[in-house]
Design an enzyme around this catalytic site. Structure first.
Site, mmCIF file in Angstrom:
data_model
loop_
_atom_site.group_PDB
_atom_site.id
_atom_site.type_symbol
_atom_site.label_atom_id
_atom_site.label_comp_id
_atom_site.label_asym_id
_atom_site.label_seq_id
_atom_site.Cartn_x
_atom_site.Cartn_y
_atom_site.Cartn_z
ATOM 1 N N GLU A 205 4.499 87.269 32.318
ATOM 2 C CA GLU A 205 3.719 88.334 32.950
ATOM 3 C C GLU A 205 2.265 87.919 32.981
ATOM 4 O OE1 GLU A 205 4.138 92.251 31.374
ATOM 5 O OE2 GLU A 205 6.335 92.161 31.311
ATOM 6 N N GLU B 276 9.407 92.261 25.399
ATOM 7 C CA GLU B 276 8.305 92.401 24.448
ATOM 8 C C GLU B 276 8.773 93.068 23.149
ATOM 9 O OE1 GLU B 276 4.326 92.446 27.194
ATOM 10 O OE2 GLU B 276 5.237 94.398 26.779
#
Length: 599
Positions: A238, A156
């Site tokens: 995710e 991320e």
């Protein structure tokens, strides 16, 4: 030899392949329980396991590497392969994961570097770490007979920076180790994060992280790839099944039927990794902290996450609903009944003995002297507590004190009498103590409640722990301090001397013993206790706190033994009971029960 590649689809042995993956953090689950969890992942009908790799566990002290026992990543991957599971590996130096400092070793705070950047100093430390990690992963790649399909470059990163040179250098360090399976990045599935965090020009697959609105999020991801003339499959790296929890806040849960429906919507368009399949536990002091504005909000010990398996590792309602939905979607997938651990029946055990921290302090640790207070990192310590001590001469009445820049929670004692407790909301407020003794003993017990794991504070000095600036009496800073580092590792706890005294209101150690013939997991009810941690047979189960939401700690059967077991409570507020209960279910503070949310 099997093959895996990426074109418009994932191709396994040159045939289209949909990745059905579940997140399992080997470091949050006792090694003895890996089998149970991986079996249940395969029984669900899934084909892949995903895991982060926490740098700060594998190199807790600079230059000291540990890939053995509970941290044997190679053994975890080998066991997954025995079940026929492929693997996705996320070995970036930063992992987030609601983990202490996002997986970055705290000792890096003593270096003059900028983490998560192209700073050559930072990358040199990553390179040294990868030199140790490299062979473990290289030999377990699919193209060498192992089960690793892909590697993540960074985690991320689009929510943190846009230093593309860093991402390229990081990929280069991975390739240097012979990691030559395909690479991917994972980011929030919106334009700003995708632009900042991806490396399309390097041929690295972008994936998205989300927990709902699959059509919208996958459309964003697909449009982004098309605009950059990049072809690749769609994957949610995710898919958030629930969420993590913080102290003093209600437990977050997600409706099971709604969750399963959202998962199936995602599978219609692409591949998926369920975050978390089994969340596990933040054993020890490894919980992370949320950064909300100027405040740091520590997360709880349980990492249940409202996952497919609960904290124990047993199937939840979500598991059975999803297993049925997967069967309806693809009846050809092999599934089986999941394993269910039996739990211990309720039992009460009595306290054996107690001793105050003051009485056994000199047996636990050696003090270090300095002119001004030393920070935790300067003491070579990453987590735990520090006791600061100073003899203060009487110089007038009343006497005013002020703690300046202390992290995270400070308990002040004068002559071993509790005076005040301060945290980030009150540190810096002055307090007074009326004494006319010629000399007072000032003790300040500071707890590191966890470093932030996400956001801009990752590189801030605010993540240094202990007394960072100093202590003022009247209008001047006090000098000549003693520091007692209290990591409370197993070696330190073995040195506790119970021959001393303990009085109500004092921080101290409390020992309980219980005998077992059958080893079953349980939850330890800490209702009536204040704040601290519990160790069982040398295993630190993590923190407890009367503020909730959890008023229990999970005790795996793997940490128990036949015969006499020793349960040790460190409690800092002086709030204890003479007995403690072991039970089959977690205990939740009234008023902080689960609240249902949609992702």
């Amino acid at each position: 030899m099997e093959t895996f590649s990426i074109s418009q689809d994932f191709l396994l042995n040159e045939q289209p392949f949909k990745i059905l993956s579940g997140a399992v953090h080997y470091f949050r689950i006792p090694r003895a329980d890996w089998y149970h969890t991986l079996y249940n992942l395969k029984a669900l009908g899934f084909n892949t396991v995903e895991t982060y790799v926490p740098w700060n566990l594998h190199e807790a002290q600079e230059g000291g590497y540990d890939f053995q026992g509970e941290l044997d990543l190679g053994a975890f991957l080998d066991l997954a392969q025995e079940f026929g599971l492929y693997a996705l590996i996320r070995p970036s130096p930063y992992i987030c994961a609601e983990w202490e400092f996002g997986g970055v070793p705290a000792w890096l705070l003593t270096k003059n570097i900028r983490i998560r950047s192209s700073d050559p100093g930072f990358l040199s430390y990553v390179d040294l770490y990868y030199h140790q990690l490299g062979p473990i992963l290289a030999q377990r790649q699919l193209n060498r007979g192992g089960n690793i399909l892909m590697f993540q470059v960074e985690n991320e990163y689009g929510s943190y920076g846009e230093d593309k040179a860093y991402l390229r250098r990081l990929k280069g360090l991975m390739e240097k180790q012979g990691w030559n399976m395909p690479y991917f990045t994972s980011d929030g599935a919106w334009l700003a994060t995708l632009q900042a965090g991806t490396l399309l020009d390097e041929g690295i697959l972008p994936t998205g992280n989300f927990g709902s609105k699959a059509e919208e999020n996958f459309a964003n991801l697909q449009n982004f790839m098309q605009e950059h003339d990049f072809q690749g499959p769609l994957m949610c790296m995710e898919f958030w099944l629930g969420w993590f929890n913080r102290w003093k806040e209600p437990i977050i849960q997600r409706d099971s039927k709604e969750t399963v429906a959202a998962i199936m919507d995602t599978l219609k368009r692409g591949s998926i990794n369920l975050y978390m399949f089994h969340g596990g536990t933040n054993f020890g002091f490894m919980n992370g902290t949320s950064a909300r504005g100027n405040r740091d909000l520590p997360q709880v010990t349980s990492y249940d996450y409202d996952a497919i398996l609960d904290e124990v590792g047993n199937p939840t309602e979500k598991y059975y609903l999803l297993q049925e939905a997967i069967h309806q979607w693809n009846p050809a997938l092999e599934q089986s009944e999941p394993l269910v651990k039996p739990m211990m029946e309720n039992r009460v055990i009595q306290k054996k003995r107690s001793v105050s921290l003051w009485s056994t302090l000199n047996q636990l640790t050696q003090s270090k002297k300095s002119l001004y207070p030393m920070k935790m990192e300067e003491l070579g310590q990453a987590t735990g507590y520090i006791l600061y001590r100073k003899q203060v001469a009487y110089d007038g009445h009343p006497q005013f004190y002020r703690l300046v820049d202390v992290s995270d929670r400070a308990q002040v004692f004068i002559n071993q009498v509790p005076v005040v407790v301060q945290d980030q909301d009150t540190v810096g407020d002055s307090f007074e103590f009326h004494s006319q003794e010629a000399s007072d003993q000032l003790d300040i017990l500071v707890e590191n409640q966890g470093r932030v794991n996400y956001g801009h504070k990752l590189l801030a000095a605010s993540q240094e722990k202990g007394i960072r600036t100093g202590v003022i009496k009247d209008l001047h800073f006090l000098i000549n301090w003693e520091q007692f580092p209290l990591s409370f590792d197993s070696n330190m706890l073995n040195r506790i001397d119970f021959d001393g005294d303990w009085e109500c209101g004092q921080p101290g150690f409390h020992e309980f013993e219980f005998e077992l013939e059958e080893l079953l997991s349980c939850h330890i009810d800490v209702s009536g206790f204040g704040k601290g941690f519990i160790s069982v047979n040398g295993h630190n189960l993590g923190r407890f706190w009367e503020v909730g939401p959890y008023l229990s700690l999970y005790l795996p059967a793997a940490f128990l033994k036949k015969g006499i077991n020793t349960l040790l409570v460190f409690e800092s507020e002086g709030m204890i009971k003479d007995n403690i209960q072991l039970g089959s279910k977690p205990v939740i503070k009234e008023g902080l029960e689960a609240q249902k949310e949609e992702n």
